[in-house]
Design a protein around this motif. Structure first.
Motif, mmCIF file in Angstrom:
data_model
loop_
_atom_site.group_PDB
_atom_site.id
_atom_site.type_symbol
_atom_site.label_atom_id
_atom_site.label_comp_id
_atom_site.label_asym_id
_atom_site.label_seq_id
_atom_site.Cartn_x
_atom_site.Cartn_y
_atom_site.Cartn_z
ATOM 1 N N VAL A 108 0.400 -3.199 -0.937
ATOM 2 C CA VAL A 108 -0.122 -2.462 -2.093
ATOM 3 C C VAL A 108 0.180 -0.972 -1.863
ATOM 4 O O VAL A 108 -0.306 -0.387 -0.887
ATOM 5 N N PRO A 109 0.992 -0.346 -2.721
ATOM 6 C CA PRO A 109 1.370 1.057 -2.477
ATOM 7 C C PRO A 109 0.153 1.982 -2.322
ATOM 8 O O PRO A 109 0.151 2.861 -1.453
ATOM 9 N N PHE A 110 -0.873 1.760 -3.116
ATOM 10 C CA PHE A 110 -2.061 2.625 -3.035
ATOM 11 C C PHE A 110 -2.749 2.482 -1.670
ATOM 12 O O PHE A 110 -3.317 3.436 -1.142
ATOM 13 N N HIS A 111 -2.679 1.297 -1.078
ATOM 14 C CA HIS A 111 -3.254 1.104 0.256
ATOM 15 C C HIS A 111 -2.456 1.859 1.319
ATOM 16 O O HIS A 111 -3.008 2.323 2.315
ATOM 17 N N LEU A 112 -1.130 1.957 1.119
ATOM 18 C CA LEU A 112 -0.273 2.637 2.106
ATOM 19 C C LEU A 112 -0.495 4.145 2.115
ATOM 20 O O LEU A 112 -0.227 4.823 3.110
ATOM 21 N N LEU A 113 -0.954 4.650 0.966
ATOM 22 C CA LEU A 113 -0.971 6.096 0.732
ATOM 23 C C LEU A 113 -1.635 6.924 1.842
ATOM 24 O O LEU A 113 -0.973 7.835 2.381
ATOM 25 N N PRO A 114 -2.892 6.657 2.243
ATOM 26 C CA PRO A 114 -3.527 7.547 3.223
ATOM 27 C C PRO A 114 -2.760 7.607 4.543
ATOM 28 O O PRO A 114 -2.557 8.681 5.098
ATOM 29 N N GLN A 115 -2.290 6.444 4.988
ATOM 30 C CA GLN A 115 -1.583 6.398 6.264
ATOM 31 C C GLN A 115 -0.250 7.134 6.176
ATOM 32 O O GLN A 115 0.123 7.884 7.084
#
Ligand SMILES: Cc1cc2nc3c(=O)[nH]c(=O)nc-3n(C[C@H](O)[C@H](O)[C@H](O)COP(=O)(O)O)c2cc1C
Length: 411
Positions: A310-317
């Motif tokens: 999920v791109p939004f899940h990748l965002l913070p990292q």
């Protein structure tokens, strides 16, 4: 005991103030849509099944898309109180230029299929709203016509590097000559994803009439009227060989594209270059280190690899690893302005909308896209006010928790 009285005529009159009827059917229809999902419902009613499914659908079991939407729904916001934000400024600077809102329009192929105004409606609405518009390599409007629809605003061009490199390089040159300021190099399409709805619907390009399509057309005469009375529906920059979009992608796209191609495009393109379809931290770092101007975390709206991250899940990292100055953008699954606010809080510099724009387009052409943008703008402004922030820059990770349903085993 309730004491009753005879209704007073003056009080009756007060509650009987009827709303002025709206005689413009399109305006009535679009005004009734309060959310992007409402626009989707209208779009579905008005668009032939094969065209709607081509837009609405994703690859295989469509899990990438449903997980991406779920991830946005699983956001918990943390508002601050007693921090007055009576006016909010939603504008941002991205890739060397302004945008009045923290989102732009993503590239979508074959857009005049959804509704005959296609990219012209998208570019015109983007111009009016002061946001960037992206034209796809598989667009149904020429580079020059998009420029004419958005002459003073920001136009971006999305590039597929095809087996026949000269076609791609020619498009890059034309987009540069037309003053497009940013190139999105899409890298998640070595082969087409399995769009099963298209297969099941027998959807092909150009669209073919079958008994099924004719029956489906009966309650949707407006689409067919547009289809039959406007210029032929075809790719503006590619020859059409027939077949599904997937078959067409497979014959045109080169599965061997690499960093060498990125270097060649970099040399050809005078403006900003961003890589679209990045799906892990390692690639994000390598690309930013290699000097691209930005990356778009995206799984192509779930239309390529199913069960992709999920791109939004990748965002913070990713933001943590590449640094908060790098231009990290995100798309896939955005259906609400609050999704955009959450992305900006977690460090995105910009977001893109695909289907949200297309649902508006199918629901009402140019005015429908205006409605999409107005709904998202409203949601962004309201969410910011409720969080107690006045500018996009004030949004911080502390405003958002990502609640996880699917956690890797062992973590
Ligand atoms: C109908 C449709 C056509 C698309 N065509 C392209 C394309 O030609 N090139 C590309 O890079 N991405 C394409 N995309 C992906 C979008 O640019 C974007 O990544 C995606 O739609 C974002 O997800 P969302 O639809 O949930 O907003 C397409 C998406 C849709 C829905």
């Amino acid at each position: 005991m309730v004491t009753r009285q005879f209704p007073k005529p003056s009080e009756l009159l007060e509650v009987m103030s009827f709303k002025k009827p709206e005689f413009n059917g399109k305006k009535r229809r679009l005004d009734s849509a309060l959310t992007i999902y409402d626009l989707r419902t209208i779009a579905k009613r008005r668009t032939p099944k094969a065209a709607f499914d081509y837009t609405d659908g994703a690859a295989e079991g469509e899990l990438s898309l449903s997980r991406a939407r779920q991830a946005f729904e699983d956001v918990e916001f943390h508002p601050g109180v007693l921090r007055p934000a009576p006016d909010v400024d939603t504008s941002v600077e991205v890739l060397g230029g302004p945008s009045a809102l923290p989102f732009g329009i993503a590239p979508t192929g074959f857009t005049r299929l959804m509704q005959t105004e296609g990219e012209i409606a998208g570019a015109g609405a983007a111009a009016a709203a002061g946001i960037p518009f992206t034209l796809s390599t598989l667009g149904t409007t020429t580079i020059e016509d998009v420029k004419a629809a958005n002459p003073n605003g920001r136009n971006w061009f999305q590039l597929y590097v095809m087996r026949d490199r000269e076609i791609s390089y020619g498009l890059v040159k034309r987009a540069a000559e037309a003053g497009f300021d940013t190139l999105q190099f899409t890298v998640d399409t070595p082969v087409a994803g399995a769009r099963l709805r298209d297969k099941r619907n027998g959807f092909s390009i150009p669209p073919q009439l079958t008994v099924g399509t004719i029956l489906n057309a009966i309650p949707r005469p407006w689409w067919w009227y547009d289809f039959l009375t406007t210029p032929k529906l075809e790719f503006a920059s590619l020859a059409t060989t027939g077949g599904t979009v997937g078959e067409l992608l497979n014959s045109a796209m080169d599965p061997t594209i690499s960093y060498d191609d990125l270097a060649i495009i970099r040399d050809l393109w005078p403006g900003k270059i961003v890589v679209k379809g990045v799906q892990n931290v390692e690639d994000s770092k390598r690309l930013i280190d290699s000097g691209v101007d930005g990356i778009i975390l995206s799984n192509h709206g779930g239309r390529q690899l199913d069960r992709a991250p999920v791109p939004f899940h990748l965002l913070p990292q990713v933001v943590r690893e590449v640094g908060s100055d790098a231009t990290v953008m995100v798309d896939t699954g955005i259906m609400n302005g609050a999704d955009i606010v959450a992305s900006m809080a977690l460090g995105a510099k910009f977001t893109l909308i695909g289907r949200a724009y297309l649902y508006g387009l199918m629901a009402g052409g140019r005015e429908g896209v205006d409605r999409t943008i107005a709904i998202l703008r409203d949601e962004i402004e309201r969410t910011m006010k409720l969080l107690g922030v006045s500018t996009i820059a004030e949004l911080e990770p502390k405003h958002v928790t990502q609640l996880h349903r699917l956690v890797p085993l062992g973590s």
